[in-house]
Design a protein around this motif. Sequence first.
Motif, PDB file in Angstrom:
ATOM      1  N   TYR A 228       0.849  -1.188   0.000  1.00 55.95           N
ATOM      2  CA  TYR A 228       0.000   0.000   0.000  1.00 55.95           C
ATOM      3  C   TYR A 228       0.886   1.240   0.000  1.00 55.95           C
ATOM      4  O   TYR A 228       1.772   1.379   0.849  1.00 55.95           O
ATOM      5  CB  TYR A 228      -0.899   0.023   1.243  1.00 55.95           C
ATOM      6  N   TYR A 229       0.650   2.110  -0.953  1.00 59.54           N
ATOM      7  CA  TYR A 229       1.378   3.373  -1.065  1.00 59.54           C
ATOM      8  C   TYR A 229       0.391   4.508  -0.799  1.00 59.54           C
ATOM      9  O   TYR A 229      -0.749   4.470  -1.274  1.00 59.54           O
ATOM     10  CB  TYR A 229       1.979   3.534  -2.457  1.00 59.54           C
ATOM     11  N   THR A 230       0.837   5.525  -0.064  1.00 59.00           N
ATOM     12  CA  THR A 230      -0.074   6.620   0.271  1.00 59.00           C
ATOM     13  C   THR A 230       0.581   7.978   0.007  1.00 59.00           C
ATOM     14  O   THR A 230       1.801   8.128   0.081  1.00 59.00           O
ATOM     15  CB  THR A 230      -0.474   6.587   1.759  1.00 59.00           C
ATOM     16  N   LEU A 311       2.726  -2.541   4.712  1.00 54.38           N
ATOM     17  CA  LEU A 311       2.420  -3.959   4.603  1.00 54.38           C
ATOM     18  C   LEU A 311       1.666  -4.399   5.858  1.00 54.38           C
ATOM     19  O   LEU A 311       2.061  -4.062   6.988  1.00 54.38           O
ATOM     20  CB  LEU A 311       3.717  -4.763   4.460  1.00 54.38           C
ATOM     21  N   ARG A 312       0.575  -5.117   5.668  1.00 60.92           N
ATOM     22  CA  ARG A 312      -0.191  -5.630   6.802  1.00 60.92           C
ATOM     23  C   ARG A 312       0.668  -6.588   7.617  1.00 60.92           C
ATOM     24  O   ARG A 312       1.293  -7.499   7.079  1.00 60.92           O
ATOM     25  CB  ARG A 312      -1.447  -6.324   6.282  1.00 60.92           C
ATOM     26  N   ALA A 313       0.684  -6.381   8.947  1.00 60.09           N
ATOM     27  CA  ALA A 313       1.434  -7.257   9.855  1.00 60.09           C
ATOM     28  C   ALA A 313       0.533  -7.579  11.040  1.00 60.09           C
ATOM     29  O   ALA A 313       0.537  -6.885  12.058  1.00 60.09           O
ATOM     30  CB  ALA A 313       2.720  -6.582  10.330  1.00 60.09           C
ATOM     31  N   GLY A 314      -0.301  -8.593  10.891  1.00 62.84           N
ATOM     32  CA  GLY A 314      -1.250  -8.945  11.938  1.00 62.84           C
ATOM     33  C   GLY A 314      -2.316  -7.874  12.080  1.00 62.84           C
ATOM     34  O   GLY A 314      -3.031  -7.554  11.122  1.00 62.84           O
ATOM     35  N   ASP A 315      -2.397  -7.286  13.272  1.00 61.62           N
ATOM     36  CA  ASP A 315      -3.401  -6.252  13.526  1.00 61.62           C
ATOM     37  C   ASP A 315      -2.867  -4.845  13.277  1.00 61.62           C
ATOM     38  O   ASP A 315      -3.564  -3.861  13.535  1.00 61.62           O
ATOM     39  CB  ASP A 315      -3.892  -6.345  14.981  1.00 61.62           C
TER      40      ASP A 315
END
Length: 366
Positions: A228-230, A311-315
């Motif tokens: 994800y880029y913002t 990057l999603r890392a768990g919660d």
Amino acid sequence: MTRILMLTDYRGTFYSTARTRHGLCTMDVDRIVAYFTRAGLEPEVTRFADLDLSDDLRGVPVLYTSSEDRGLHYKSWIEDLVLSLETAGAQTIPGYRYLRAHHNKVMMEALRTRLFPQDARFLGTRTFGTYEELAATELDGPWPKVLKSAYGAGSQFVARATDRRELLRTARTLSETQDRGEAVREHGRRLLRRDHHPRSLHRQKFLVQAMVPGLTGDFKVLRMGERYYTLYRRNRPGDFRASGSGDFDVRDMAGVDRDALLDYAEQVSDALGTPLTSLDIAHDGDRFHLIEFQCLHFGTVTAEKSTGYHLRAGDTWRHIEDECDIEAVFCEAIVGHLRRSGPPLPRQSHEAATSARSVAPRPASH
């Protein structure tokens, strides 16, 4: 090996980037082919005009570019072919409905209503095929309202109306069909035929929706696979529009919680179900609003000017410092999507896609 078909336009372009290549805004097709080959795929590149629809395309992944040509004449032809590919059983990425929504805000709003009904209800969007349909409609909700032509990028053909009179005046201009010969014939019929039922001379489709109050900018979020880029885009000076302002910052969050923004972007992009998504998201101080979305052929400045991705890392979310190689990231996203949605790919495919930067040198900007 898994066959994958890549369709380019008549100039040989494929998607777009923040740089130019040989005077064209296009990704480097040769690098993409090299990445896919190393990932265990068998890429075939062909022009739309050379596509053989009699071929057995059942289950074949097909990547294709789109177009924003004036009047969308060429894009209309691309839509014909992509819909035919789906009819033939090909795995078009993304599906035809998202091609139809590209550079077509009316179709995008129709999809939003089905996929994100809560957002749609808040904005109270209405779409119209003629000016006369709007003139005969009483609109609910507060003023001001925003009018958008179905076509246009960078806030082209987007306007604000503070009352009904201004709304009708602006809509009449936005929807004008601009066919002088047709206009002359129609005015003649109206003068000569008492029983003539007038035909509209304002048939450029458009939409009307509530304006989210108090916004000083919005967020652009690109999802490319798991990355994800913002960036934050400030409004133009003295204007309510952020798109096309050129005033953006990849670090500024304008007081908004980054994890909350990413959670919302993940929720939206998961619902869309495509490996590549561009989201325009606003925050009114209380909640997020999905302003617009695209699933192909969108601008990549958000990724290419970034200092890293999320990057999603768990919660929670991790920020990974990284210089974006847009072709490598594109291929990684597609390979990941194929692994999740189709028959098993070779074991090395994901690792090869993520390490593909050594395949070919990155082209210089022009």
